[in-house]
Every structure is written in structure tokens, then in C-alpha cells.
Scaffold this motif. Structure first.
Motif, short mmCIF file in Angstrom:
data_model
loop_
_atom_site.label_atom_id
_atom_site.label_comp_id
_atom_site.label_asym_id
_atom_site.label_seq_id
_atom_site.Cartn_x
_atom_site.Cartn_y
_atom_site.Cartn_z
N GLY A 191 0.37 10.19 -10.00
CA GLY A 191 0.37 9.93 -8.56
C GLY A 191 0.63 11.24 -7.84
O GLY A 191 1.75 11.53 -7.46
N CYS A 192 -0.41 12.06 -7.71
CA CYS A 192 -0.23 13.37 -7.07
C CYS A 192 -1.52 13.82 -6.40
O CYS A 192 -2.58 13.24 -6.60
CB CYS A 192 0.23 14.41 -8.09
SG CYS A 192 -1.01 14.78 -9.32
N ILE A 193 -1.39 14.87 -5.59
CA ILE A 193 -2.53 15.36 -4.82
C ILE A 193 -3.65 15.84 -5.75
O ILE A 193 -4.83 15.59 -5.50
CB ILE A 193 -2.09 16.50 -3.88
CG1 ILE A 193 -1.06 15.98 -2.86
CG2 ILE A 193 -3.28 17.12 -3.17
CD1 ILE A 193 -1.56 14.91 -1.94
N GLU A 194 -3.25 16.53 -6.83
CA GLU A 194 -4.28 17.03 -7.75
C GLU A 194 -5.14 15.88 -8.26
O GLU A 194 -6.36 15.97 -8.34
CB GLU A 194 -3.63 17.74 -8.95
CG GLU A 194 -2.99 19.08 -8.64
CD GLU A 194 -1.57 18.94 -8.12
OE1 GLU A 194 -1.15 17.81 -7.78
OE2 GLU A 194 -0.86 19.95 -8.04
N ASP A 216 -5.60 8.19 -6.10
CA ASP A 216 -4.79 8.70 -7.22
C ASP A 216 -4.53 7.65 -8.29
O ASP A 216 -3.85 7.92 -9.27
CB ASP A 216 -3.47 9.28 -6.70
CG ASP A 216 -2.55 8.22 -6.10
OD1 ASP A 216 -2.97 7.05 -5.99
OD2 ASP A 216 -1.42 8.57 -5.74
N THR A 241 0.82 -1.22 0.00
CA THR A 241 0.00 0.00 0.00
C THR A 241 0.85 1.26 0.00
O THR A 241 0.32 2.36 -0.15
CB THR A 241 -0.94 0.06 1.22
OG1 THR A 241 -0.16 -0.05 2.42
CG2 THR A 241 -1.99 -1.03 1.18
C1 LIG Z 1 7.23 9.93 -0.90
C2 LIG Z 1 6.07 10.58 -1.62
C3 LIG Z 1 6.14 11.92 -1.92
C4 LIG Z 1 5.08 12.54 -2.57
N1 LIG Z 1 5.16 13.88 -2.87
C5 LIG Z 1 4.14 14.48 -3.48
C6 LIG Z 1 4.18 15.88 -3.77
O1 LIG Z 1 5.15 16.57 -3.45
N2 LIG Z 1 3.12 16.44 -4.40
C7 LIG Z 1 2.01 15.71 -4.76
O2 LIG Z 1 1.06 16.28 -5.32
N3 LIG Z 1 1.95 14.39 -4.49
C8 LIG Z 1 2.97 13.76 -3.86
N4 LIG Z 1 2.90 12.41 -3.59
C9 LIG Z 1 1.73 11.67 -4.04
C10 LIG Z 1 0.56 11.84 -3.06
O3 LIG Z 1 1.03 11.66 -1.73
C11 LIG Z 1 -0.48 10.80 -3.40
O4 LIG Z 1 -0.86 10.96 -4.76
C12 LIG Z 1 -1.71 10.94 -2.53
O5 LIG Z 1 -1.36 10.84 -1.16
C13 LIG Z 1 -2.70 9.85 -2.88
O6 LIG Z 1 -3.82 10.01 -2.05
P1 LIG Z 1 -4.86 8.87 -1.93
O7 LIG Z 1 -5.91 9.37 -1.00
O8 LIG Z 1 -5.25 8.41 -3.30
O9 LIG Z 1 -4.08 7.63 -1.29
P2 LIG Z 1 -3.28 7.53 0.09
O10 LIG Z 1 -2.80 8.85 0.55
O11 LIG Z 1 -2.28 6.44 -0.16
O12 LIG Z 1 -4.39 7.06 1.11
C14 LIG Z 1 -4.87 5.74 1.11
C15 LIG Z 1 -5.13 5.38 2.58
O13 LIG Z 1 -5.82 4.14 2.64
C16 LIG Z 1 -5.29 3.40 3.70
N5 LIG Z 1 -5.61 2.00 3.45
C17 LIG Z 1 -5.05 1.16 2.56
N6 LIG Z 1 -5.62 -0.03 2.63
C18 LIG Z 1 -6.58 0.06 3.57
C19 LIG Z 1 -7.54 -0.87 4.10
N7 LIG Z 1 -7.63 -2.13 3.65
N8 LIG Z 1 -8.36 -0.44 5.08
C20 LIG Z 1 -8.29 0.83 5.54
N9 LIG Z 1 -7.42 1.75 5.07
C21 LIG Z 1 -6.58 1.35 4.10
C22 LIG Z 1 -3.80 3.69 3.67
O14 LIG Z 1 -3.21 3.42 4.92
C23 LIG Z 1 -3.83 5.20 3.36
O15 LIG Z 1 -3.91 5.99 4.53
C24 LIG Z 1 3.95 11.78 -2.93
C25 LIG Z 1 3.88 10.42 -2.60
C26 LIG Z 1 4.93 9.82 -1.96
C27 LIG Z 1 4.85 8.34 -1.61
#
Ligand SMILES: Cc1cc2nc3c(=O)[nH]c(=O)nc-3n(C[C@H](O)[C@H](O)[C@H](O)COP(=O)(O)OP(=O)(O)OC[C@H]3O[C@@H](n4cnc5c(N)ncnc54)[C@H](O)[C@@H]3O)c2cc1C
Length: 168
Positions: A138-141, A129, A99
């Protein structure tokens, strides 16, 4: 830790974090190998030390003392270790769990992304993402767009992708 938690004289003046690609281990052992996470953390630590010594001075020239060595005192260490040992006051981690793996956008990979409402189940929506949005990275946007699309889908509104209608 907030600034308030640091004792007097140890207040941080700057916070910086650095991320990089961590090559997979040549053999990824089964999850029962509890030493593996520690081994990978050590690999990151080695990379961190090398980065501080060889690359970081390009960004922070004052990191190097006049004799060319690193001024490790620039790192706050509540245990007052000396020299390179101060690296142990820093935070590092190896993202090796499934994950924690980064969502890549390799060429021609978007075809494998599905929309929030394309799970095949009437009442199951996906978001994050990694789904199909107007911005497949793979980004916040991208994850904000995904969240908005999912909110629309759950509310019974139309899901639109660029090319179909830009006003979603
Ligand atoms: C090192 C790093 C640096 C980054 N830097 C940037 C940046 O500078 N700018 C930018 O725009 N983006 C950046 N990103 C990308 C950005 O962080 C991600 O695109 C964003 O966090 C994705 O959000 P999400 O909600 O899709 O997923 P996530 O943030 O991964 O959230 C998913 C959540 O679901 C939880 N989860 C997983 N499985 C389960 C389950 N079975 N039950 C309950 N919960 C579960 C996980 O623990 C997690 O908390 C970076 C990513 C990384 C890894």
C-alpha cells in the motif's frame, strides 16, 4: 492553508504529520449511527495528546520545557488557547470509512490480487495500490506501477509481471 494565509506572527516554521494504527472499535455500529465518527475522532485525539506528551519529545527535545512539561506554544493557535487546549488548533482524523482503510500486504495475501485486465470483463480495467503489480504494497510506488500497467492495458500493450519479464 498556505503560509500566506497565516496572520503576521503566526507563520508556521514547520509542518509535521504522524500516522498510526487505530484499533477497530470492539463493535462497529451501522452507518446510521452518526455519533460513531465523532467517537472515533475523539479516540484519535486522545492518542494524539498522549503521543505529544509521551513520545514526540524524543523526536523534538525542545518540545519539553525545563520543568519537564510540554511547551504547547510550539503549536500555532489562531485562537490563542493556553496549554494543552492548543491541541484543538491541530488537525486529526480517524480513517474509518471502507474506502479509507489501508491496503495491507499480509503474508500469502497477494494471491487474492488481480491484474488490471483480470476483471472478467473485456472492457473494464482496475487500478490502484490494491491490484497485482510488481510491488504489492500500500504505497505510492505500487499505485504508480498499477497506473502504468493499466495505461498499457488500455493501450492494448502487454501486461507483464516480474518473473515474466523485468522490462515492462
Ligand atoms: C495515513 C496514510 C499514510 C500513507 N503514507 C504513505 C507514505 O508515506 N508513502 C507512500 O508511498 N504511501 C503512503 N500511503 C499509501 C498511499 O497513500 C496509497 O498507497 C495511495 O494513495 C493509493 O493510491 P490509489 O490511487 O491506489 O488510491 P487512493 O489514493 O485511495 O485513491 C482512490 C480515490 O478513489 C475515490 N473513490 C473511491 N470510491 C469511489 C467511487 N465510487 N467513485 C468515485 N471515486 C471514488 C476515493 O475517494 C479516492 O480519492 C499512506 C496511506 C495512508 C492512508
Amino acid at each position: 492553508m498556505t503560509k500566506r494565509n497565516f496572520p503576521e506572527g503566526y507563520e508556521p516554521k514547520n509542518v509535521a504529520y504522524y500516522c498510526g494504527v487505530l484499533q477497530d472499535a470492539s463493535v462497529i455500529p451501522p452507518a446510521t449511527n452518526h455519533n460513531f465518527p465523532h467517537q472515533e475522532e475523539n479516540r484519535v485525539k486522545e492518542g494524539l495528546v498522549s503521543y505529544v506528551k509521551n513520545d514526540l519529545p524524543a523526536l523534538f527535545p525542545a518540545l519539553k520545557k525545563s520543568d519537564g512539561t510540554i511547551d504547547w506554544n510550539c503549536m500555532i493557535d489562531l485562537e490563542n488557547r493556553q496549554g494543552e487546549e492548543r491541541i484543538n488548533s491541530q488537525y486529526w482524523r480517524a480513517n474509518i470509512d471502507p474506502t479509507e482503510r489501508y491496503t495491507l500486504t499480509n503474508v500469502n495475501s497477494s494471491i487474492h490480487r488481480i491484474r488490471t485486465n483480470e476483471t472478467g470483463f473485456d472492457n473494464l480495467y482496475i487500478t490502484g495500490d490494491w491490484i497485482q503489480t510488481n510491488f504489492n504494497y500500500g504505497c505510492i510506488e505500487c499505485c504508480v506501477m498499477a497506473g502504468m500497467m493499466t495505461a498499457r492495458a488500455v493501450s492494448g500493450e502487454e501486461i507483464l509481471i516480474v518473473g515474466e519479464n523485468d522490462n515492462w
